[in-house]
Design an enzyme around this catalytic site. Sequence first.
Site, PDB file in Angstrom:
ATOM      1  N   HIS A 106     -27.715 -18.650  36.175  1.00  0.00           N
ATOM      2  CA  HIS A 106     -28.552 -17.458  36.278  1.00  0.00           C
ATOM      3  C   HIS A 106     -28.559 -16.936  37.716  1.00  0.00           C
ATOM      4  O   HIS A 106     -28.319 -15.742  37.955  1.00  0.00           O
ATOM      5  CB  HIS A 106     -29.977 -17.808  35.836  1.00  0.00           C
ATOM      6  CG  HIS A 106     -30.937 -16.670  35.898  1.00  0.00           C
ATOM      7  ND1 HIS A 106     -31.337 -15.969  34.787  1.00  0.00           N
ATOM      8  CD2 HIS A 106     -31.585 -16.094  36.946  1.00  0.00           C
ATOM      9  CE1 HIS A 106     -32.188 -15.021  35.137  1.00  0.00           C
ATOM     10  NE2 HIS A 106     -32.349 -15.075  36.447  1.00  0.00           N
ATOM     11  N   GLU A 107     -28.809 -17.830  38.671  1.00  0.00           N
ATOM     12  CA  GLU A 107     -28.888 -17.412  40.062  1.00  0.00           C
ATOM     13  C   GLU A 107     -27.516 -17.046  40.634  1.00  0.00           C
ATOM     14  O   GLU A 107     -27.390 -16.079  41.391  1.00  0.00           O
ATOM     15  CB  GLU A 107     -29.537 -18.512  40.912  1.00  0.00           C
ATOM     16  CG  GLU A 107     -30.998 -18.777  40.570  1.00  0.00           C
ATOM     17  CD  GLU A 107     -31.873 -17.546  40.722  1.00  0.00           C
ATOM     18  OE1 GLU A 107     -31.556 -16.680  41.560  1.00  0.00           O
ATOM     19  OE2 GLU A 107     -32.876 -17.443  39.990  1.00  0.00           O
TER      20      GLU A 107
END
Length: 227
Positions: free
Chosen positions: A23-24
Site C-alpha cells: 500500500h505504502e
Amino acid sequence: MSSQYLAYIVCSVLSFVPAIVFHEVAHGFVAYRLGDPTAKRAGRLSLNPLKHVDPFGTVILPLCMLAMNGPVFGYAKPVPYNPSYFKNPKTGDVIVGLAGPAANLVMAAFAGAIAWALYGQAPALVAQSGAFAYFYLMFLPMFALINLYLLFFNLLPIPPLDGSSVLALFIPKKHMSTYYRVQQYAMPVFMIVLVVLPYVLHVNPVGVYLDVTAGNVANLLFPFRVS
C-alpha cells in the site's frame, strides 16, 4: 495456545505486513512516476517491511486488535511525497492517494484468483494436508479481507485517509500547506478515536461499513463465502 489460534496469528501477520507495505510503496512509486523523488530519496520504495514500520500503527494497534479478538488492522508509516513536483498538484495528489487502495485491490483479487484456480482440487487437498487447509481456508480469505479492509477504510474521505485526497480538489491553494500538515500528523489521533469510540458509544459504524463493503467484495472474489 491452540494450534488453530497460532495459525490465525501467523496468517494475520503474513497478511497484514504485505498489505501495508505494498500500500505504502504504491503511493511512493506513483509519486515517483509523476516526478516526485521524495519517497525514493527517503528509501521508501523498498519492500523491506522495516522501512515502513510505525511503532503504534504497525505494532501496538494490531496487537491490541488481536487481544480484543478483532480483525488485525493498522497502518504503516506514511510515505512522504511533495505535490509541488507534479505538473498538476491537485490531480497528482488524487492519483497518489488512490494508488495505495488500488494496490490492496490487486492483492485481494490475486488471492481470490488463487482460490478459484485451486477450487477443483481443494476438497481432496484439504482432507490430505492440514497445512493446505490453513492456507486455503484461513490464509487466502484473511489476506483478501485485510487488503479489502485497508482499501475501503482508506477510501473514507476523512483526513488523513487516502480518500481525503479527493477533498484537495476543492481546497483553495493558500490552504494546501495546512491541509498537508494535518494529513501527516493526524493518523495516530484518528486511529485512537476510532478504536475507543465503539467502547464509549457501543456503536461501530466503521465496522458496519467494512462488513458491507469489504465483506461483500471478498465474497464476490472467492468461490466460497469468506465473510
